[in-house]
Design a protein around this motif. Structure first.
Motif, PDB file in Angstrom:
ATOM      1  N   GLU A  63      -2.266  25.789   1.190  1.00 54.96           N
ATOM      2  CA  GLU A  63      -2.099  27.192   1.528  1.00 54.96           C
ATOM      3  C   GLU A  63      -2.254  27.394   3.025  1.00 54.96           C
ATOM      4  OE1 GLU A  63      -4.675  29.687  -0.712  1.00 54.96           O
ATOM      5  OE2 GLU A  63      -4.188  28.714  -2.601  1.00 54.96           O
ATOM      6  N   PRO A  64      -1.492  28.344   3.579  1.00 52.14           N
ATOM      7  CA  PRO A  64      -1.654  28.610   5.006  1.00 52.14           C
ATOM      8  C   PRO A  64      -3.019  29.221   5.299  1.00 52.14           C
ATOM      9  CG  PRO A  64      -0.140  30.178   4.021  1.00 52.14           C
ATOM     10  CD  PRO A  64      -0.474  29.173   2.966  1.00 52.14           C
ATOM     11  N   LEU A  65      -3.618  28.782   6.370  1.00 52.74           N
ATOM     12  CA  LEU A  65      -4.914  29.290   6.790  1.00 52.74           C
ATOM     13  C   LEU A  65      -4.729  30.327   7.891  1.00 52.74           C
ATOM     14  CD1 LEU A  65      -8.009  29.014   6.708  1.00 52.74           C
ATOM     15  CD2 LEU A  65      -7.780  27.152   8.346  1.00 52.74           C
ATOM     16  N   LEU A  66      -3.828  30.039   8.808  1.00 50.59           N
ATOM     17  CA  LEU A  66      -3.538  30.963   9.895  1.00 50.59           C
ATOM     18  C   LEU A  66      -2.176  30.631  10.490  1.00 50.59           C
ATOM     19  CD1 LEU A  66      -4.163  29.451  12.919  1.00 50.59           C
ATOM     20  CD2 LEU A  66      -6.412  29.489  11.888  1.00 50.59           C
ATOM     21  N   TRP A  67      -1.679  31.549  11.302  1.00 47.43           N
ATOM     22  CA  TRP A  67      -0.384  31.384  11.960  1.00 47.43           C
ATOM     23  C   TRP A  67      -0.623  31.332  13.457  1.00 47.43           C
ATOM     24  CZ3 TRP A  67       4.326  30.200  10.362  1.00 47.43           C
ATOM     25  CH2 TRP A  67       5.386  30.366  11.233  1.00 47.43           C
ATOM     26  N   ILE A  68      -0.088  30.321  14.111  1.00 49.70           N
ATOM     27  CA  ILE A  68      -0.163  30.222  15.568  1.00 49.70           C
ATOM     28  C   ILE A  68       1.227  30.511  16.109  1.00 49.70           C
ATOM     29  CG2 ILE A  68      -0.578  28.723  17.534  1.00 49.70           C
ATOM     30  CD1 ILE A  68      -2.598  27.220  15.878  1.00 49.70           C
ATOM     31  N   SER A  69       1.351  31.621  16.819  1.00 48.78           N
ATOM     32  CA  SER A  69       2.658  31.981  17.360  1.00 48.78           C
ATOM     33  C   SER A  69       2.847  31.341  18.731  1.00 48.78           C
ATOM     34  CB  SER A  69       2.816  33.496  17.448  1.00 48.78           C
ATOM     35  OG  SER A  69       1.872  34.044  18.329  1.00 48.78           O
ATOM     36  N   PRO A 124       2.868  31.432  -0.199  1.00 49.28           N
ATOM     37  CA  PRO A 124       3.161  29.995  -0.336  1.00 49.28           C
ATOM     38  C   PRO A 124       4.177  29.559   0.716  1.00 49.28           C
ATOM     39  CG  PRO A 124       4.347  31.229  -1.987  1.00 49.28           C
ATOM     40  CD  PRO A 124       3.508  32.231  -1.231  1.00 49.28           C
ATOM     41  N   PHE A 125       4.082  28.330   1.128  1.00 52.39           N
ATOM     42  CA  PHE A 125       5.001  27.821   2.152  1.00 52.39           C
ATOM     43  C   PHE A 125       6.459  27.834   1.714  1.00 52.39           C
ATOM     44  CE2 PHE A 125       2.622  26.528   5.700  1.00 52.39           C
ATOM     45  CZ  PHE A 125       1.381  26.161   5.264  1.00 52.39           C
ATOM     46  N   ASP A 126       6.717  27.739   0.418  1.00 51.70           N
ATOM     47  CA  ASP A 126       8.107  27.653  -0.023  1.00 51.70           C
ATOM     48  C   ASP A 126       8.754  29.029  -0.181  1.00 51.70           C
ATOM     49  OD1 ASP A 126       6.643  28.388  -2.225  1.00 51.70           O
ATOM     50  OD2 ASP A 126       7.545  26.934  -3.566  1.00 51.70           O
ATOM     51  N   ALA A 127       8.079  30.087   0.247  1.00 59.43           N
ATOM     52  CA  ALA A 127       8.630  31.444   0.197  1.00 59.43           C
ATOM     53  C   ALA A 127       8.624  32.040   1.597  1.00 59.43           C
ATOM     54  CB  ALA A 127       7.794  32.309  -0.735  1.00 59.43           C
ATOM     55  N   ASP A 128       9.424  33.067   1.796  1.00 56.89           N
ATOM     56  CA  ASP A 128       9.409  33.765   3.073  1.00 56.89           C
ATOM     57  C   ASP A 128       8.102  34.536   3.199  1.00 56.89           C
ATOM     58  OD1 ASP A 128      11.934  32.899   3.811  1.00 56.89           O
ATOM     59  OD2 ASP A 128      12.925  34.617   2.891  1.00 56.89           O
ATOM     60  N   PRO A 129       7.538  34.610   4.402  1.00 56.99           N
ATOM     61  CA  PRO A 129       6.306  35.387   4.563  1.00 56.99           C
ATOM     62  C   PRO A 129       6.572  36.865   4.289  1.00 56.99           C
ATOM     63  CG  PRO A 129       7.160  34.702   6.694  1.00 56.99           C
ATOM     64  CD  PRO A 129       8.001  34.038   5.658  1.00 56.99           C
ATOM     65  N   PRO A 130       5.562  37.625   3.845  1.00 60.20           N
ATOM     66  CA  PRO A 130       5.765  39.032   3.511  1.00 60.20           C
ATOM     67  C   PRO A 130       6.058  39.904   4.726  1.00 60.20           C
ATOM     68  CG  PRO A 130       3.475  38.433   3.265  1.00 60.20           C
ATOM     69  CD  PRO A 130       4.217  37.176   3.545  1.00 60.20           C
ATOM     70  N   VAL A 131       5.727  39.439   5.905  1.00 58.35           N
ATOM     71  CA  VAL A 131       6.021  40.133   7.159  1.00 58.35           C
ATOM     72  C   VAL A 131       6.714  39.113   8.060  1.00 58.35           C
ATOM     73  CG1 VAL A 131       4.988  41.195   9.207  1.00 58.35           C
ATOM     74  CG2 VAL A 131       4.008  41.639   6.966  1.00 58.35           C
ATOM     75  N   PRO A 132       7.830  39.490   8.703  1.00 62.95           N
ATOM     76  CA  PRO A 132       8.467  38.543   9.613  1.00 62.95           C
ATOM     77  C   PRO A 132       7.479  38.111  10.708  1.00 62.95           C
ATOM     78  CG  PRO A 132       9.882  40.445   9.254  1.00 62.95           C
ATOM     79  CD  PRO A 132       8.552  40.763   8.630  1.00 62.95           C
ATOM     80  N   LEU A 133       7.357  36.832  10.891  1.00 65.39           N
ATOM     81  CA  LEU A 133       6.427  36.299  11.882  1.00 65.39           C
ATOM     82  C   LEU A 133       7.182  35.860  13.135  1.00 65.39           C
ATOM     83  CD1 LEU A 133       4.268  34.120   9.485  1.00 65.39           C
ATOM     84  CD2 LEU A 133       3.669  36.346  10.447  1.00 65.39           C
ATOM     85  N   PRO A 134       6.535  35.953  14.299  1.00 67.61           N
ATOM     86  CA  PRO A 134       7.182  35.454  15.508  1.00 67.61           C
ATOM     87  C   PRO A 134       7.288  33.931  15.426  1.00 67.61           C
ATOM     88  CG  PRO A 134       4.917  36.069  15.979  1.00 67.61           C
ATOM     89  CD  PRO A 134       5.201  36.480  14.567  1.00 67.61           C
ATOM     90  N   PRO A 135       8.117  33.330  16.247  1.00 69.80           N
ATOM     91  CA  PRO A 135       8.209  31.865  16.238  1.00 69.80           C
ATOM     92  C   PRO A 135       6.831  31.232  16.402  1.00 69.80           C
ATOM     93  CG  PRO A 135       9.903  32.791  17.649  1.00 69.80           C
ATOM     94  CD  PRO A 135       8.994  33.927  17.258  1.00 69.80           C
ATOM     95  N   GLY A 136       6.596  30.183  15.638  1.00 70.22           N
ATOM     96  CA  GLY A 136       5.309  29.495  15.689  1.00 70.22           C
ATOM     97  C   GLY A 136       5.176  28.558  14.504  1.00 70.22           C
ATOM     98  N   ARG A 137       3.926  28.339  14.055  1.00 71.88           N
ATOM     99  CA  ARG A 137       3.708  27.416  12.935  1.00 71.88           C
ATOM    100  C   ARG A 137       2.489  27.821  12.138  1.00 71.88           C
ATOM    101  NH1 ARG A 137      -0.406  23.855  14.682  1.00 71.88           N
ATOM    102  NH2 ARG A 137      -0.734  24.002  16.917  1.00 71.88           N
ATOM    103  N   ALA A 138       2.512  27.452  10.863  1.00 72.92           N
ATOM    104  CA  ALA A 138       1.368  27.686   9.983  1.00 72.92           C
ATOM    105  C   ALA A 138       0.392  26.524  10.122  1.00 72.92           C
ATOM    106  CB  ALA A 138       1.837  27.801   8.541  1.00 72.92           C
TER     107      ALA A 138
END
Length: 55
Positions: free
Chosen positions: A28-34, A4-18
């Protein structure tokens, strides 16, 4: 279960956006664009966490 967006992701993600899908009203997030390439080993971490994150 997906991350969920209101929680930290389970793996640290590089800078970017959901990115969210329009079919589920953007809840719900569909994908992450770093902003750049993922650090070494991060793909393996994301693969292991997929069941929890949905990413």
């Amino acid at each position: 279960m997906t991350w969920p967006f209101d929680a930290d992701p389970p793996v640290p993600l590089p800078p970017g956006r959901a990115v969210v899908g329009q079919e589920r009203e953007g809840t719900e997030p569909l994908l992450w664009i770093s902003d750049g390439p993922a650090p070494a080993g991060q793909w393996a971490q994301l693969h292991r966490a997929h069941a929890r994150s949905g990413l």
